[in-house]
Scaffold this motif. Structure first.
Motif, short mmCIF file in Angstrom:
data_model
loop_
_atom_site.label_atom_id
_atom_site.label_comp_id
_atom_site.label_asym_id
_atom_site.label_seq_id
_atom_site.Cartn_x
_atom_site.Cartn_y
_atom_site.Cartn_z
N THR A 245 -24.12 0.25 69.90
CA THR A 245 -23.54 0.91 71.07
C THR A 245 -24.57 0.92 72.19
O THR A 245 -25.68 1.44 72.02
CB THR A 245 -23.13 2.36 70.74
OG1 THR A 245 -22.14 2.34 69.71
CG2 THR A 245 -22.56 3.05 71.97
N GLN A 246 -24.22 0.32 73.30
CA GLN A 246 -25.10 0.25 74.46
C GLN A 246 -24.53 1.14 75.56
O GLN A 246 -23.35 1.48 75.55
CB GLN A 246 -25.22 -1.19 74.96
CG GLN A 246 -25.78 -2.16 73.94
CD GLN A 246 -27.23 -1.88 73.62
OE1 GLN A 246 -28.05 -1.59 74.50
NE2 GLN A 246 -27.58 -1.97 72.34
N SER A 247 -25.37 1.50 76.53
CA SER A 247 -24.91 2.38 77.60
C SER A 247 -25.50 1.97 78.93
O SER A 247 -26.49 1.24 79.02
CB SER A 247 -25.29 3.84 77.30
OG SER A 247 -26.70 3.98 77.28
N GLY A 248 -24.85 2.43 79.97
CA GLY A 248 -25.32 2.22 81.33
C GLY A 248 -24.88 3.40 82.19
O GLY A 248 -24.16 4.29 81.71
N ARG A 249 -25.31 3.40 83.42
CA ARG A 249 -24.91 4.49 84.31
C ARG A 249 -24.95 3.99 85.75
O ARG A 249 -25.44 2.90 86.04
CB ARG A 249 -25.85 5.68 84.14
CG ARG A 249 -27.24 5.49 84.71
CD ARG A 249 -28.07 6.75 84.64
NE ARG A 249 -29.27 6.67 85.45
CZ ARG A 249 -30.51 6.76 84.98
NH1 ARG A 249 -30.72 6.93 83.68
NH2 ARG A 249 -31.55 6.67 85.79
N PHE A 250 -24.41 4.82 86.62
CA PHE A 250 -24.50 4.57 88.06
C PHE A 250 -25.30 5.73 88.65
O PHE A 250 -25.00 6.90 88.39
CB PHE A 250 -23.12 4.49 88.69
CG PHE A 250 -22.32 3.30 88.23
CD1 PHE A 250 -22.49 2.07 88.85
CD2 PHE A 250 -21.43 3.42 87.19
CE1 PHE A 250 -21.76 0.97 88.42
CE2 PHE A 250 -20.70 2.32 86.76
CZ PHE A 250 -20.86 1.10 87.36
N ASP A 251 -26.29 5.39 89.45
CA ASP A 251 -27.21 6.42 89.93
C ASP A 251 -26.77 7.12 91.21
O ASP A 251 -27.46 8.03 91.69
CB ASP A 251 -28.61 5.82 90.14
CG ASP A 251 -29.27 5.47 88.82
OD1 ASP A 251 -28.94 6.11 87.81
OD2 ASP A 251 -30.12 4.55 88.80
N LYS A 252 -25.63 6.73 91.76
CA LYS A 252 -25.15 7.41 92.96
C LYS A 252 -23.65 7.56 92.91
O LYS A 252 -22.92 6.57 92.79
CB LYS A 252 -25.57 6.64 94.22
CG LYS A 252 -25.35 7.43 95.51
CD LYS A 252 -25.98 6.75 96.70
CE LYS A 252 -25.83 7.59 97.97
NZ LYS A 252 -26.45 6.92 99.15
N ALA A 253 -23.20 8.80 93.00
CA ALA A 253 -21.77 9.11 93.02
C ALA A 253 -21.57 10.39 93.82
O ALA A 253 -22.50 11.19 93.97
CB ALA A 253 -21.22 9.27 91.61
N LYS A 254 -20.38 10.57 94.33
CA LYS A 254 -20.08 11.79 95.08
C LYS A 254 -18.63 12.17 94.83
O LYS A 254 -17.80 11.34 94.44
CB LYS A 254 -20.32 11.60 96.58
CG LYS A 254 -19.41 10.57 97.23
CD LYS A 254 -19.70 10.43 98.72
CE LYS A 254 -18.77 9.40 99.37
NZ LYS A 254 -19.05 9.28 100.82
N GLY A 255 -18.34 13.45 95.04
CA GLY A 255 -16.98 13.89 94.81
C GLY A 255 -16.71 15.28 95.35
O GLY A 255 -17.63 16.05 95.63
N THR A 256 -15.43 15.58 95.47
CA THR A 256 -14.99 16.91 95.90
C THR A 256 -13.86 17.37 94.98
O THR A 256 -13.12 16.55 94.42
CB THR A 256 -14.50 16.90 97.36
OG1 THR A 256 -13.45 15.93 97.50
CG2 THR A 256 -15.63 16.59 98.32
N VAL A 257 -13.74 18.68 94.87
CA VAL A 257 -12.68 19.28 94.06
C VAL A 257 -12.04 20.40 94.88
O VAL A 257 -12.76 21.24 95.44
CB VAL A 257 -13.22 19.85 92.74
CG1 VAL A 257 -12.08 20.47 91.93
CG2 VAL A 257 -13.94 18.78 91.93
N VAL A 258 -10.73 20.40 94.96
CA VAL A 258 -9.99 21.52 95.54
C VAL A 258 -9.33 22.23 94.38
O VAL A 258 -8.58 21.63 93.62
CB VAL A 258 -8.95 21.05 96.57
CG1 VAL A 258 -8.13 22.23 97.07
CG2 VAL A 258 -9.62 20.33 97.72
N LEU A 259 -9.62 23.53 94.25
CA LEU A 259 -9.24 24.25 93.04
C LEU A 259 -8.57 25.57 93.37
O LEU A 259 -9.10 26.39 94.12
CB LEU A 259 -10.49 24.50 92.20
CG LEU A 259 -10.33 25.10 90.82
CD1 LEU A 259 -9.43 24.24 89.96
CD2 LEU A 259 -11.69 25.25 90.15
N ASP A 260 -7.39 25.77 92.81
CA ASP A 260 -6.66 27.03 92.93
C ASP A 260 -6.42 27.55 91.52
O ASP A 260 -5.50 27.12 90.83
CB ASP A 260 -5.33 26.81 93.66
CG ASP A 260 -4.61 28.12 93.98
OD1 ASP A 260 -4.89 29.13 93.29
OD2 ASP A 260 -3.78 28.13 94.89
#
Length: 202
Positions: free
Chosen positions: A57-72
């Motif tokens: 099992t090998q793995s990788g990642r992305f070092d830059k991400a962004k996001g928003t959440v609207v939550l009620d």
């Protein structure tokens, strides 16, 4: 008699004003209940795992991400917008280049972003989010995707004293369904994705 009719007119006017105010409050209520959160990009990095040659099992990642959440949390609804920059791919082999296998796999030059959007959050009886239904866009292909949400919790960060919501998001996809067929079957078709999410209220 005139005074009596004046009182009646005033009563009707007050009643109408009260009704308008009550209606305005009802309409404004749901909007005010929804909070907007911005993900902490340092603590919301996506990681993916795959089988290599059917033995490890090998793995990788992305070092830059962004996001928003609207939550009620009252109405049990909300939305998620999460974007990953594919050029920040990190397979642990050092600096990626346009000719590296990882860059070719994700076709970084043509598709600089991976995007997940959701407008349907699933809650359990304890008012916790347990899943999110949405769409994943990868290599220019958009398909429905339901992600699992674990350990959802909202609290105050003891370090910076800011209100935050956090969770662990997981999903499994078949990359061939998005047209990602390079290196099959040496790199498995099935890929597991994990994203820790820490988001702060705006």
């Amino acid at each position: 008699m005139v005074g009596f009719w004046m009182l009646c007119r005033r009563a009707i006017l007050v009643g109408r004003l009260f009704g308008v105010a009550a209606l305005s409050t009802m309409l404004a209520g749901p909007a005010l209940a929804a909070d907007r959160y911005t993900m902490d990009s340092l603590h919301s990095i996506p990681v993916f795992e795959f089988s290599h040659l059917g033995v490890t099992t090998q793995s990788g990642r992305f070092d830059k991400a962004k996001g928003t959440v609207v939550l009620d949390l009252v109405a049990h609804n909300g939305s998620v917008n999460y974007e990953v920059e594919t050029a920040t791919l990190n397979m642990g082999y050092g600096t990626e280049t346009p000719d590296s296998p990882g860059y070719r796999l994700f076709d970084v030059a043509r598709f600089p972003k991976i995007i997940f959007r959701s407008t349907k959050l699933i809650f359990d009886q304890n008012n916790a989010i347990v899943a999110a239904k949405g769409e994943l866009s990868l290599l220019g292909v958009t398909k429905p995707l339901t992600v699992q949400v674990n350990r959802f919790k909202c609290s105050v960060n003891p370090m910076n004293k800011k209100k935050m919501c956090a969770c662990e998001v997981t999903a499994t996809i078949k990359r061939s369904e998005f047209g990602m067929v390079r290196y099959l079957p040496g790199i498995s078709d099935e890929v597991t994705i994990s994203v820790p999410v820490e988001a702060y209220k705006e």
